[in-house]
Motif scaffolding. Structure first.
Motif, PDB file in Angstrom:
ATOM      1  N   UNK A   1    -106.944 137.395  60.694  1.00 53.45           N
ATOM      2  CA  UNK A   1    -106.519 136.910  59.394  1.00 53.45           C
ATOM      3  C   UNK A   1    -105.014 136.815  59.224  1.00 53.45           C
ATOM      4  N   UNK A   2    -104.235 137.475  60.083  1.00 54.74           N
ATOM      5  CA  UNK A   2    -102.770 137.475  59.955  1.00 54.74           C
ATOM      6  C   UNK A   2    -102.155 136.427  60.874  1.00 54.74           C
ATOM      7  N   UNK A   3    -101.210 135.675  60.326  1.00 57.13           N
ATOM      8  CA  UNK A   3    -100.544 134.656  61.118  1.00 57.13           C
ATOM      9  C   UNK A   3    -101.489 133.538  61.505  1.00 57.13           C
ATOM     10  N   UNK A   4    -100.982 132.595  62.268  1.00 52.33           N
ATOM     11  CA  UNK A   4    -101.786 131.448  62.692  1.00 52.33           C
ATOM     12  C   UNK A   4    -102.901 131.908  63.627  1.00 52.33           C
ATOM     13  N   UNK A   5    -102.565 132.765  64.584  1.00 51.22           N
ATOM     14  CA  UNK A   5    -103.564 133.258  65.533  1.00 51.22           C
ATOM     15  C   UNK A   5    -104.679 134.022  64.823  1.00 51.22           C
ATOM     16  N   UNK A   6    -104.291 134.906  63.926  1.00 51.38           N
ATOM     17  CA  UNK A   6    -105.280 135.697  63.192  1.00 51.38           C
ATOM     18  C   UNK A   6    -106.188 134.841  62.337  1.00 51.38           C
ATOM     19  N   UNK A   7    -105.636 133.747  61.790  1.00 54.17           N
ATOM     20  CA  UNK A   7    -106.460 132.838  60.992  1.00 54.17           C
ATOM     21  C   UNK A   7    -107.480 132.103  61.867  1.00 54.17           C
ATOM     22  N   UNK A   8    -107.079 131.723  63.073  1.00 54.07           N
ATOM     23  CA  UNK A   8    -107.996 131.039  63.991  1.00 54.07           C
ATOM     24  C   UNK A   8    -109.117 131.982  64.434  1.00 54.07           C
ATOM     25  N   UNK A   9    -108.810 133.269  64.557  1.00 50.27           N
ATOM     26  CA  UNK A   9    -109.841 134.247  64.924  1.00 50.27           C
ATOM     27  C   UNK A   9    -110.948 134.289  63.879  1.00 50.27           C
ATOM     28  N   UNK A  10    -110.596 133.984  62.637  1.00 45.20           N
ATOM     29  CA  UNK A  10    -111.563 134.010  61.531  1.00 45.20           C
ATOM     30  C   UNK A  10    -112.214 132.641  61.327  1.00 45.20           C
ATOM     31  N   UNK A  11    -111.410 131.571  61.413  1.00 45.54           N
ATOM     32  CA  UNK A  11    -111.907 130.224  61.082  1.00 45.54           C
ATOM     33  C   UNK A  11    -112.700 129.566  62.202  1.00 45.54           C
ATOM     34  N   UNK A  12    -112.419 129.963  63.464  1.00 45.80           N
ATOM     35  CA  UNK A  12    -113.021 129.324  64.644  1.00 45.80           C
ATOM     36  C   UNK A  12    -112.628 127.861  64.785  1.00 45.80           C
ATOM     37  N   UNK A  13    -111.512 127.475  64.196  1.00 42.97           N
ATOM     38  CA  UNK A  13    -111.067 126.082  64.227  1.00 42.97           C
ATOM     39  C   UNK A  13    -109.644 125.972  64.778  1.00 42.97           C
ATOM     40  N   UNK A  14    -109.362 124.815  65.385  1.00 42.50           N
ATOM     41  CA  UNK A  14    -108.001 124.522  65.832  1.00 42.50           C
ATOM     42  C   UNK A  14    -107.053 124.600  64.647  1.00 42.50           C
ATOM     43  N   UNK A  15    -105.830 125.040  64.904  1.00 42.76           N
ATOM     44  CA  UNK A  15    -104.818 125.109  63.848  1.00 42.76           C
ATOM     45  C   UNK A  15    -103.523 124.563  64.427  1.00 42.76           C
ATOM     46  N   UNK A  16    -103.083 123.422  63.894  1.00 45.90           N
ATOM     47  CA  UNK A  16    -101.835 122.801  64.318  1.00 45.90           C
ATOM     48  C   UNK A  16    -100.851 122.921  63.165  1.00 45.90           C
ATOM     49  N   UNK A  17     -99.723 123.542  63.432  1.00 47.08           N
ATOM     50  CA  UNK A  17     -98.704 123.746  62.400  1.00 47.08           C
ATOM     51  C   UNK A  17     -97.466 122.935  62.792  1.00 47.08           C
ATOM     52  N   UNK A  18     -97.216 121.867  62.038  1.00 47.95           N
ATOM     53  CA  UNK A  18     -96.087 120.981  62.339  1.00 47.95           C
ATOM     54  C   UNK A  18     -94.752 121.646  62.041  1.00 47.95           C
ATOM     55  N   UNK A  19     -94.732 122.512  61.008  1.00 54.19           N
ATOM     56  CA  UNK A  19     -93.502 123.189  60.580  1.00 54.19           C
ATOM     57  C   UNK A  19     -93.868 124.596  60.138  1.00 54.19           C
ATOM     58  N   UNK A  20     -93.520 125.588  60.967  1.00 53.06           N
ATOM     59  CA  UNK A  20     -93.921 126.971  60.669  1.00 53.06           C
ATOM     60  C   UNK A  20     -93.307 127.480  59.365  1.00 53.06           C
ATOM     61  N   UNK A  21     -92.178 126.925  58.957  1.00 54.97           N
ATOM     62  CA  UNK A  21     -91.556 127.368  57.701  1.00 54.97           C
ATOM     63  C   UNK A  21     -92.421 127.039  56.492  1.00 54.97           C
ATOM     64  N   UNK A  22     -93.313 126.062  56.637  1.00 55.72           N
ATOM     65  CA  UNK A  22     -94.176 125.647  55.533  1.00 55.72           C
ATOM     66  C   UNK A  22     -95.439 126.511  55.420  1.00 55.72           C
ATOM     67  N   UNK A  23     -95.617 127.444  56.347  1.00 59.85           N
ATOM     68  CA  UNK A  23     -96.807 128.301  56.352  1.00 59.85           C
ATOM     69  C   UNK A  23     -96.478 129.662  55.765  1.00 59.85           C
ATOM     70  N   UNK A  24     -97.187 130.035  54.700  1.00 64.01           N
ATOM     71  CA  UNK A  24     -96.917 131.331  54.066  1.00 64.01           C
ATOM     72  C   UNK A  24     -97.448 132.492  54.905  1.00 64.01           C
ATOM     73  N   UNK A  25     -98.516 132.265  55.669  1.00 70.06           N
ATOM     74  CA  UNK A  25     -99.129 133.323  56.477  1.00 70.06           C
ATOM     75  C   UNK A  25     -98.733 133.141  57.943  1.00 70.06           C
ATOM     76  N   UNK A  26     -97.452 133.029  58.190  1.00 71.77           N
ATOM     77  CA  UNK A  26     -96.933 132.827  59.547  1.00 71.77           C
ATOM     78  C   UNK A  26     -96.208 134.088  59.993  1.00 71.77           C
ATOM     79  N   UNK A  27     -96.483 134.521  61.227  1.00 72.19           N
ATOM     80  CA  UNK A  27     -95.777 135.657  61.819  1.00 72.19           C
ATOM     81  C   UNK A  27     -94.699 135.083  62.726  1.00 72.19           C
ATOM     82  N   UNK A  28     -93.454 135.267  62.355  1.00 77.43           N
ATOM     83  CA  UNK A  28     -92.350 134.706  63.134  1.00 77.43           C
ATOM     84  C   UNK A  28     -92.143 135.486  64.426  1.00 77.43           C
ATOM     85  N   UNK A  29     -92.276 134.792  65.546  1.00 78.85           N
ATOM     86  CA  UNK A  29     -92.033 135.413  66.851  1.00 78.85           C
ATOM     87  C   UNK A  29     -90.572 135.266  67.245  1.00 78.85           C
ATOM     88  N   UNK A  30     -89.968 134.167  66.809  1.00 79.52           N
ATOM     89  CA  UNK A  30     -88.586 133.871  67.167  1.00 79.52           C
ATOM     90  C   UNK A  30     -88.040 132.856  66.171  1.00 79.52           C
TER      91      UNK A  30
END
Length: 152
Positions: free
Chosen positions: A72-101
């Motif tokens: 449920x956390x970050x893009x990866x965590x959301x995919x673990x729950x949704x079972x769907x591909x997740x393409x994020x064009x701009x990570x700044x636009x995602x509220x549930x994004x875990x910044x790696x760098x």
């Protein structure tokens, strides 16, 4: 390098059963990261259902502190729950994004299924905004199908 040129190389890496699964996964990550200009970080996370967490098993690119991600956390965590591909064009636009760098501008995460169950995912970060296409999705789905064949 084109996706079609990468497929036989990936097949060869995965078929090399003299190496461990983790070694082969790392080689796939390295091949993708060095062959596709906008794939700046490539990693495989696998689910621990009991703990509801994802665990980084293999990657290529800069080391990350995010080796364990709660469902449920970050893009990866959301995919673990949704079972769907997740393409994020701009990570700044995602509220549930875990910044790696701070250099990461976009991300694509494709779930990895084994026997119909989402057991993990391939995660790719890019330093370019909006580089991922439907061709990336189809190619990475194929990579995950091939990877699933070598998993117990």
């Amino acid at each position: 390098m084109s996706f079609s040129n990468l497929k036989p190389k990936i097949t060869t890496i995965l078929a090399n059963d003299t190496e461990s699964v983790n070694e082969r996964l790392t080689e796939v990550c390295e091949l993708l990261q060095t062959s596709i200009g906008y794939y700046d970080w490539v990693g495989f996370y696998f689910a621990n259902e009991a703990e509801q967490t994802l665990h980084l098993k293999a990657f290529a690119g800069e080391p990350t502190d995010h080796t364990v991600i709660p469902f449920g956390k970050g893009i990866c965590g959301q995919v673990a729950v949704s079972n769907k591909n997740f393409v994020v064009a701009d990570v700044k636009a995602q509220s549930n994004y875990i910044a790696c760098s701070i250099t990461v501008k976009s991300e694509i995460v494709i779930p990895l299924f084994k026997d119909g169950k989402n057991i993990g995912q391939i995660d790719i970060d890019s330093h370019i905004e909006d580089p991922f296409s439907e061709q990336d999705e189809r190619f990475l789905e194929w990579v995950n199908e091939e990877v699933a064949k070598i998993l117990a």
